[in-house]
Design a protein around this motif. Structure first.
Motif, short mmCIF file in Angstrom:
data_model
loop_
_atom_site.label_atom_id
_atom_site.label_comp_id
_atom_site.label_asym_id
_atom_site.label_seq_id
_atom_site.Cartn_x
_atom_site.Cartn_y
_atom_site.Cartn_z
N ARG A 214 -1.08 -16.16 26.95
CA ARG A 214 -2.49 -15.73 27.07
C ARG A 214 -3.40 -16.38 26.03
NH1 ARG A 214 -0.92 -10.29 24.66
NH2 ARG A 214 -0.10 -9.90 26.73
N THR A 215 -2.85 -17.19 25.16
CA THR A 215 -3.68 -17.87 24.15
C THR A 215 -4.84 -18.61 24.82
OG1 THR A 215 -1.82 -18.14 22.63
CG2 THR A 215 -3.66 -19.69 22.37
N GLY A 216 -6.05 -18.27 24.41
CA GLY A 216 -7.23 -18.94 24.93
C GLY A 216 -7.80 -18.31 26.19
N SER A 217 -7.05 -17.38 26.81
CA SER A 217 -7.46 -16.92 28.14
C SER A 217 -8.80 -16.20 28.13
CB SER A 217 -6.37 -16.04 28.77
OG SER A 217 -6.07 -14.94 27.95
N ALA A 218 -9.17 -15.61 26.99
CA ALA A 218 -10.47 -14.93 26.93
C ALA A 218 -11.62 -15.91 27.13
CB ALA A 218 -10.62 -14.19 25.60
N ALA B 210 -12.28 -17.55 31.52
CA ALA B 210 -12.98 -16.96 32.66
C ALA B 210 -14.34 -17.62 32.91
CB ALA B 210 -13.13 -15.46 32.47
N ALA B 211 -14.93 -18.18 31.83
CA ALA B 211 -16.25 -18.80 31.97
C ALA B 211 -16.23 -19.94 33.00
CB ALA B 211 -16.71 -19.34 30.61
N THR B 212 -15.07 -20.56 33.20
CA THR B 212 -14.97 -21.63 34.19
C THR B 212 -14.09 -21.19 35.37
OG1 THR B 212 -13.18 -22.60 32.86
CG2 THR B 212 -15.37 -23.54 32.58
N ASP B 213 -14.10 -19.89 35.66
CA ASP B 213 -13.33 -19.35 36.79
C ASP B 213 -11.84 -19.65 36.70
OD1 ASP B 213 -15.16 -17.82 38.17
OD2 ASP B 213 -15.85 -19.49 39.41
N PHE B 214 -11.32 -19.52 35.50
CA PHE B 214 -9.87 -19.64 35.31
C PHE B 214 -9.42 -18.26 34.81
CE2 PHE B 214 -6.48 -21.84 32.37
CZ PHE B 214 -5.47 -21.15 33.02
#
Lengths: 372, 372
Positions: B92-96, B99-103
């Protein structure tokens, strides 16, 4: 531009087997509070975010939470680089997405030559690197040392300087003294992999990581922040904290952090250290390196002291042990373990082993040998 | 909504010591090409992105590059979950920031109950989980199995259903048969940790990961994509690929991928396999499980075969070895190693050891024993 300069978080680090997660979290909480109070425009983390190339899951969670807190919750621009303790490929996970919220995490030499511009300042983020990376990047086989690489890198950075702006370098290496030949502070430690501070003169400020004490270097515009937490006894007397740096007019102010549990040396006799009137004056749960002044044998000394001071990380006999004629000063490995044990028993209790005790000891020894 | 459904990339996986990085990269290139050609609106990756909780630096670099390529270069929305092989906290590293690029990369059970809405579809991204996580999330100590947890989760998801939209579940578990008591396909494999497909009926489609063959389950709206690459001999006969799924009207089309090097079984006699007329017809650098039909001893068999087939992953004697009266069928560990060696030498060469050979063997044995 006002920024906070920190480095060497070393998340996941242990101190003589003690987990420092709570200490690191407490220091972090003070850092973020300072960043908010001081209304900084950015937070600089100059490498060694982790203690190891492969940090534990707990350390990964802790760093991820801190970075999210700083950048996504507090909306603080972040400028970070990888240090020699970080794995650059692991640390850069997600970094391509981070720039959208002004979080710049550089892990490659090549990235250092594209400055990040925030307010009135160009930030050059140079991660820790080995000479071969610079050799490869510049396609120059003559680069054999970090110092040679830095000469080329600084020149290349200067070509990017916008003279209407201030220039700050963020780096993770060993900087030392000065190259003035007539100076006492000539580079003598670290050899060719030490960067002379004179080489860094083109920058308005150099925010360094690598050395853990802020006083490791004495230069007005080139500073180590040091680590936010004491990581060894050798750091016991250091004051930990962060720099608050203003670029225009230039000013750097050190802000100390209060440790959750301090790391310190406690010196005294066993009797003193175990006297309530003494230890009740102590912060008993600090991480202590105990220097005992006694010379005689004290049975069970560590267990007794740990009852009072739970976080002892080291115990030293500063005056050495008592040496008597019949004492074995150097243990002969060929000696029979039963003889050694009998001797030790005699020394500590001043009694000889009974038949029954000898029997027990022999049984325990046999069992232990079998387990091997 | 049209999306591509893949899973079980297992980056970092090795096949009998062979690094599969190039195979996985080749499969990935085809996946991204399909995504572009088929003009999908999103790419679904249903868990096990990595093969191990602590992937190698090379695997980390490979996944990071793929995700950047898909989401930042090709601007494809990504919907991914962690599988049982992934470490959720590491993944989950970086996952926050993603979402800004629909990932959307979900690694916690709690995240599954907030659907991601893309176009006409609500996606529920449920990572692999253990029953205790659901027990904790629902604060319900009666949840002891994944099946019990799924019953509660599906009900909770249904409460989020927008009836004007389609609903797709992305998950990573073992789904099986049907709960119809009169059916032959009753859940008998996997016990209480298998999810009956009937439980998944509320969804228009369930994009599963976990099992590596697309034919592991036969249900129109609940499908495994399987892995993009063959990861063991037991997958030799599977066709690898991805699903292209349309939600309205529903349609799922399997798109096969062409392996860089196939994994397959090659059966024949040693003479056949080593005859140019035979092997020149073969893709010699496939990963081969060789089934030899010979029964007699063949000296140096593996070395000879590897000259022709460099990527042998397994060698089997399908008809068993020749058993002769004087052959040692069960080795007595108390036997003298020199006797064993002499016997082996006799069997393979039909000659007895010379004095000089015995001397060499004895010296080698002595040296090897010392090293222990």
């Amino acid at each position: 531009m006002r920024f906070l300069h920190t480095a060497d978080w070393h998340l996941g680090k242990q101190l003589h087997g003690f987990n420092l997660q709570a200490e690191q979290q407490a220091a972090y909480e003070q850092i973020v509070q300072l960043a908010v109070q001081e209304k900084v425009d950015a937070v600089v983390i100059a490498g060694d975010l982790y203690d190891r190339a492969v940090p534990s899951e707990a350390a990964v969670q802790q760093l991820n939470s801190m970075l999210m807190d700083l950048n996504l919750k507090h909306h603080l621009p972040l400028l970070a680089i990888s240090g020699n303790h970080d794995s650059a490929p692991r640390l850069r996970t997600g970094s391509a997405w981070f720039a959208a919220t002004d979080f710049y995490l550089n892990t490659k030499v090549s990235q250092a030559l594209t400055p990040v511009v925030l307010g009135d300042t160009q930030f050059f983020l140079l991660p820790y690197f080995e000479p071969f990376e610079a050799r490869h990047y510049f396609e120059d086989d003559s680069i054999r040392t970090v110092q040679q690489a830095m000469e080329k890198l600084v020149t290349a950075m200067q070509a990017q300087f916008d003279l209407d702006k201030k220039q700050v370098l963020i780096a993770h290496f060993f900087a030392a003294g000065s190259t003035h030949v007539d100076s006492e502070t000539q580079v003598t430690v670290g050899g060719l992999n030490a960067i002379p501070v004179d080489l860094l003169a083109p920058f308005d400020y150099v925010a360094l990581g690598h050395l853990h004490g802020k006083d490791a270097l004495h230069a007005d515009r080139v500073r180590y922040s040091g680590s936010p937490v004491k990581f060894s006894i050798s750091e016991a007397t250091q004051t930990k904290g962060v720099w608050i740096v203003d670029t225009d007019p230039f000013e750097a102010t050190f802000k100390p952090l209060t440790p959750l549990r301090d790391v310190r040396i406690l010196k005294g006799s066993f009797d003193d250290l175990t006297t309530p009137a003494f230890y009740q004056q102590q912060t008993q749960d600090d991480y202590l390196s105990i220097q005992l002044t006694d010379r005689q044998v004290i049975p069970n000394v560590m267990a007794v002291l740990r009852e009072i001071y739970p976080n002892i990380i080291n115990l030293e006999r500063v005056n050495g042990p008592v040496v008597t004629d019949n004492q074995i000063t150097e243990i002969d490995p060929s000696l029979d373990p039963m003889l050694l044990m009998a001797d030790f028993f005699k020394q500590t209790t001043d009694e000889t082993l009974t038949k029954q005790q000898q029997h027990w000891a022999q049984n325990a020894l046999t069992a232990a040998t079998k387990e091997d």
